[in-house]
Design an enzyme around this catalytic site. Sequence first.
Site, PDB file in Angstrom:
ATOM      1  N   LYS A  79      29.952  67.101 116.707  1.00  0.00           N
ATOM      2  CA  LYS A  79      29.149  67.698 117.109  1.00  0.00           C
ATOM      3  C   LYS A  79      27.924  67.114 117.344  1.00  0.00           C
ATOM      4  O   LYS A  79      27.829  65.983 116.933  1.00  0.00           O
ATOM      5  CB  LYS A  79      28.796  68.470 116.164  1.00  0.00           C
ATOM      6  CG  LYS A  79      27.930  70.147 116.248  1.00  0.00           C
ATOM      7  CD  LYS A  79      29.032  70.910 116.408  1.00  0.00           C
ATOM      8  CE  LYS A  79      28.491  72.430 116.513  1.00  0.00           C
ATOM      9  NZ  LYS A  79      28.882  73.666 116.485  1.00  0.00           N
ATOM     10  N   GLY A 179      24.643  90.240 111.444  1.00  0.00           N
ATOM     11  CA  GLY A 179      24.488  89.426 113.080  1.00  0.00           C
ATOM     12  C   GLY A 179      24.886  89.960 113.880  1.00  0.00           C
ATOM     13  O   GLY A 179      27.064  90.789 114.165  1.00  0.00           O
TER      14      GLY A 179
HETATM   15  P1  NAD Z   1      23.808  84.513 118.044  1.00  0.00           P
HETATM   16  O1  NAD Z   1      22.966  83.672 117.680  1.00  0.00           O
HETATM   17  O2  NAD Z   1      23.422  84.641 119.389  1.00  0.00           O
HETATM   18  O3  NAD Z   1      23.879  85.379 116.867  1.00  0.00           O
HETATM   19  C1  NAD Z   1      23.457  86.168 115.805  1.00  0.00           C
HETATM   20  C2  NAD Z   1      22.870  87.010 115.237  1.00  0.00           C
HETATM   21  O4  NAD Z   1      22.872  86.587 113.708  1.00  0.00           O
HETATM   22  C3  NAD Z   1      21.216  87.563 115.757  1.00  0.00           C
HETATM   23  O5  NAD Z   1      21.430  88.557 116.144  1.00  0.00           O
HETATM   24  C4  NAD Z   1      20.609  87.147 115.018  1.00  0.00           C
HETATM   25  O6  NAD Z   1      19.434  88.151 114.768  1.00  0.00           O
HETATM   26  C5  NAD Z   1      21.657  87.739 113.925  1.00  0.00           C
HETATM   27  N1  NAD Z   1      20.870  87.120 112.474  1.00  0.00           N
HETATM   28  C6  NAD Z   1      20.618  85.702 112.172  1.00  0.00           C
HETATM   29  N2  NAD Z   1      20.136  85.455 110.359  1.00  0.00           N
HETATM   30  C7  NAD Z   1      20.547  86.804 109.748  1.00  0.00           C
HETATM   31  C8  NAD Z   1      20.338  86.897 108.862  1.00  0.00           C
HETATM   32  N3  NAD Z   1      19.778  86.336 107.702  1.00  0.00           N
HETATM   33  N4  NAD Z   1      20.921  88.210 108.890  1.00  0.00           N
HETATM   34  C9  NAD Z   1      21.824  89.288 109.943  1.00  0.00           C
HETATM   35  N5  NAD Z   1      21.709  88.957 110.932  1.00  0.00           N
HETATM   36  C10 NAD Z   1      21.281  87.239 110.984  1.00  0.00           C
HETATM   37  O7  NAD Z   1      25.278  83.243 117.990  1.00  0.00           O
HETATM   38  P2  NAD Z   1      26.587  84.270 117.921  1.00  0.00           P
HETATM   39  O8  NAD Z   1      27.452  83.227 119.014  1.00  0.00           O
HETATM   40  O9  NAD Z   1      26.634  85.121 118.181  1.00  0.00           O
HETATM   41  O10 NAD Z   1      27.309  82.969 116.612  1.00  0.00           O
HETATM   42  C11 NAD Z   1      27.086  83.379 115.495  1.00  0.00           C
HETATM   43  C12 NAD Z   1      28.177  82.694 114.855  1.00  0.00           C
HETATM   44  O11 NAD Z   1      29.298  81.920 114.908  1.00  0.00           O
HETATM   45  C13 NAD Z   1      27.967  81.694 114.471  1.00  0.00           C
HETATM   46  O12 NAD Z   1      27.184  80.818 112.687  1.00  0.00           O
HETATM   47  C14 NAD Z   1      28.231  80.704 115.593  1.00  0.00           C
HETATM   48  O13 NAD Z   1      27.805  79.837 114.788  1.00  0.00           O
HETATM   49  C15 NAD Z   1      29.063  81.132 114.978  1.00  0.00           C
HETATM   50  N6  NAD Z   1      30.693  81.005 115.899  1.00  0.00           N
HETATM   51  C16 NAD Z   1      30.172  81.340 117.025  1.00  0.00           C
HETATM   52  C17 NAD Z   1      31.172  81.437 118.549  1.00  0.00           C
HETATM   53  C18 NAD Z   1      30.909  81.636 119.513  1.00  0.00           C
HETATM   54  O14 NAD Z   1      32.001  81.459 120.642  1.00  0.00           O
HETATM   55  N7  NAD Z   1      29.810  81.966 119.936  1.00  0.00           N
HETATM   56  C19 NAD Z   1      32.061  80.852 117.739  1.00  0.00           C
HETATM   57  C20 NAD Z   1      32.454  79.803 117.201  1.00  0.00           C
HETATM   58  C21 NAD Z   1      31.555  80.408 115.724  1.00  0.00           C
END
Ligand code: NAD
Length: 349
Positions: A79, A179
């Site tokens: 990472k 989220g």
């Molecule tokens: P993103 O940034 O698009 O979405 C995150 C959402 O969570 C946003 O809408 C934000 O406003 C909201 N948020 C932030 N803090 C919050 C809180 N305290 N309470 C409620 N909502 C909150 O990110 P993403 O790509 O959707 O990823 C979400 C999670 O999944 C992350 O932990 C990321 O590491 C993990 N993840 C993502 C992927 C991927 O393909 N994008 C793959 C594996 C893991």
Amino acid sequence: MQVTPVPSETHEVIYRVSDAETGLLGFIAIHSTTLGPAAGGLRMRPYDSVEDALLDVKRLSEGMTFKNAAAGLSLGGGKAVIIGDPGTQKTPELLRAFARTIQSLGGTYITAEDMGMTPADMAILATETAFVAGLTEGEFASGDPSPITARGIFNAIRTTWAHKHGSDALTGVTVSVQGLGNVGWHLCEYLHDAGAQLVVTDVDAGRVQKAQSQFNARAVAIDEIYAAEADIFAPCAIGGILNAQTVPMLKVSVVAGGANNQLATDQDAGRLHARGILYAPDFVANGGGIINVATEVEKIRDRRSFVAAKLQALDETLKNTLDQASKRDVSPADVAIATVEAQMAAQAA
Ligand code: NAD
């Protein structure tokens, strides 16, 4: 440009990367290359301190080792993080400087998009390094991984629910989703289509309103999601949200979601288990995204078939994990970790 190794007892190598000209300060952490080149995204955040950034990159890169192994990929765990506000401090020069460092590592670390990064940023990185995935253009470009991540989480929710209650039907089952970003939104679409009722929260009020109108979701305040009346909790925002404060509040019988590093500490897996809440280990549930990215890294022509086969295998891995955990009366997290450790030991032997 300065690239300095940071001593570590847990990781193969960690580099501190700095460049006075562009204001770049960040880290690249290679946790393990036992199963292949270390793959994992690049995150940019205004960390409170350099120590916080180092801790984050260490935890996240270790998580990638487990995620990639659980997904059956020939990839190790790595990472990268850049310290700074992506809204104001991210410049093409800074990204290019970081990309040159990635290139200098000769492919031991392969990067992709993570928080604070966009597909356009990946294209900038690609002007300086071949070791970047998640591009939107090019022969093997895999694009946005979020829909596949969400598909994998949806599978994990059904599998975990079925293990606990005997049927994978979600009609009338209530799922609380924390989220509504890239992953959470796509997950809500799958859940809604499957007939689930949704309880949602997000710091972004606009997304919450949209979910209310599109999915007939019930909205709750940020800190009310843990105690919400629901059957399944799907964390899809930030890490560390399953902890000594929140686990006692949960009313659900299943936790399965997409956020990385959901457990604040190792003890929190035990806390969930003691309460009879079945937990789908995050690095198993959310492996869909890296499976999609792997098609680009490994230059797979038939992406659709590869992704479908790997998602199915991931689901089997989760089923086996849940079965073993039930038989031994331990948390699925313990089983999933032990399985990957055994896999890596066998490979290293
Ligand atoms: P993103 O940034 O698009 O979405 C995150 C959402 O969570 C946003 O809408 C934000 O406003 C909201 N948020 C932030 N803090 C919050 C809180 N305290 N309470 C409620 N909502 C909150 O990110 P993403 O790509 O959707 O990823 C979400 C999670 O999944 C992350 O932990 C990321 O590491 C993990 N993840 C993502 C992927 C991927 O393909 N994008 C793959 C594996 C893991």
